[in-house]
Scaffold this motif. Sequence first.
Motif: not given
Length: 521
Positions: A29-33, A243-249, A267-277
């Motif tokens: 699901a897409a986060p609120e904007t 605070t960052v997490k809430t702002a993303l959601q 991810e459950g809040a609809g955000l795309n997650v990119y792990p990288y080295a």
Amino acid sequence: MKPRRRVIAPIALALAATIGLAACAQGDAAPETTGAEATGQFTYAIASDPTSLNPINVGDRWGLTVTNLVYSPLARVEGDGTVVNELAESIEPAEDGLSVTVTLKEDLKWSDGEPLTADDVVFTYTNKAVRENGNADLLYVGDQPITAEAADERTVVFHLPSVSAAALSNIATETYIIPEHVYGDVTDFSVSELDPIAVGSGPYKLTEYERGQYLTFEANENYYGDAPKIPEVTLRIVADADTVKTALQTGEVDASFATPDQITELEGAGLNVYPYAEGRVAYVGLNAAKLTDQKVRQAIFFALDRDEINTGAFLSDDYYESAYTILPPSNAFATDDVEQYEQDADASAALLEEAGVSDLSITLAYAGADPAQTTEATLIQQQLQDAGITVELAGIEPAAVFEEIQKGAESQYDAFLGGYIMGQDPDAYSLLYRTGASANYFSYSNPATDALFDQGAVELDPEARKAVYADLQAQIAEDAVVFPLADNLKILAVNPRIGGVDDAKLVPIYTLENFGLLTEQ
């Protein structure tokens, strides 16, 4: 346009100091904007103010992120060693290995519309090579600087004092060109901020900076590349991870770093997650100017459990790879043939007895607002307590850790937590471990190590060079000034309204190689 600056409260940043590709996961699901939904804007939450906005000496993560938005290098070296030109049209080493000729692209301009020429390149490298300015080490071969001269308006010739295997990488990357017509009268480039604050050649130009709150950028109409697809970028300064997490959601910010334990929720809040080295080494550092006995330093390391620390800080080995030397495990020159200091209580106790030390007490400094370092520090305290070593924890602002530890024997700290990203060529790590080097926070000095750095820098045979750096890694491990922990993945969470992440390219330090390639969905 001169950026407006209102200084509210200084917030410091960790030194951070090269590899990376993304794995993308889609949420349901897409986060609120809210604040970030405005057309033509991208808002990125960063942890603190940049430590430096001066391209001559910048070395911190957020300072380099700003620099990469506003300025341009001659070229970049990718994680696989490929050189990608930026301002340069071509880079040609001479057959004798004693010079490198760079031809600039045609019709380059600064953000103020003035032409960018070879004189600007010479001006930049000449000032960066001044040791007092704070970031000169890699522009030296031995104790002699690499020099630059303009052959014509588009051609720069770099002269090496002797053949160097590392010179091409050191010349091509991490030096962001500044305009001579703007800064030609500056007499001290050791400062953390130039005035005016930013006239560059990158995809964006800095328009406003409110310290402790945000930096805003507009597309640079004179950029030599494709025009940015999102014309406005804001770096919003938010120190608290929750605070960052809430702002993303809620959509108040479009992107920021996340921690492994937040991934499922984001991810459950609809955000795309990119792990990288990033080719990073997270570590425990010891202040050799205070802990002068090698046996005591080794005893501390034998009391530590690397696996427990890494699992506690980074959740699972899905998000880290254990490190055992000064080089990240992905580095082509890395070796496992070193003392790895697997936890051994008996060895630790025996070394302390040999050193005649009992009731050892040390102070460990770390970034108090960093969840991973807080976990690391707590586990280290427990593990050393089990070995009879008392640890006093000092959770402070990140930059303050390194400012204080640089005092050496006069520092109040015996040990510290940190992390660095130094790239692919092992010569770059001399900044950290050579005697008197600009980022030698360990107060480490060993003539044998210095000699190996000298030998490795000029060795042209790849296999012989690899053997030199294997010996160097073993020597530093034996001297026990750094306990490598892991190359931990960075995790970028992005609002699904933002596309083009793969095109913008996730990279170490800067987060994205080119923010201008992001798109709005």
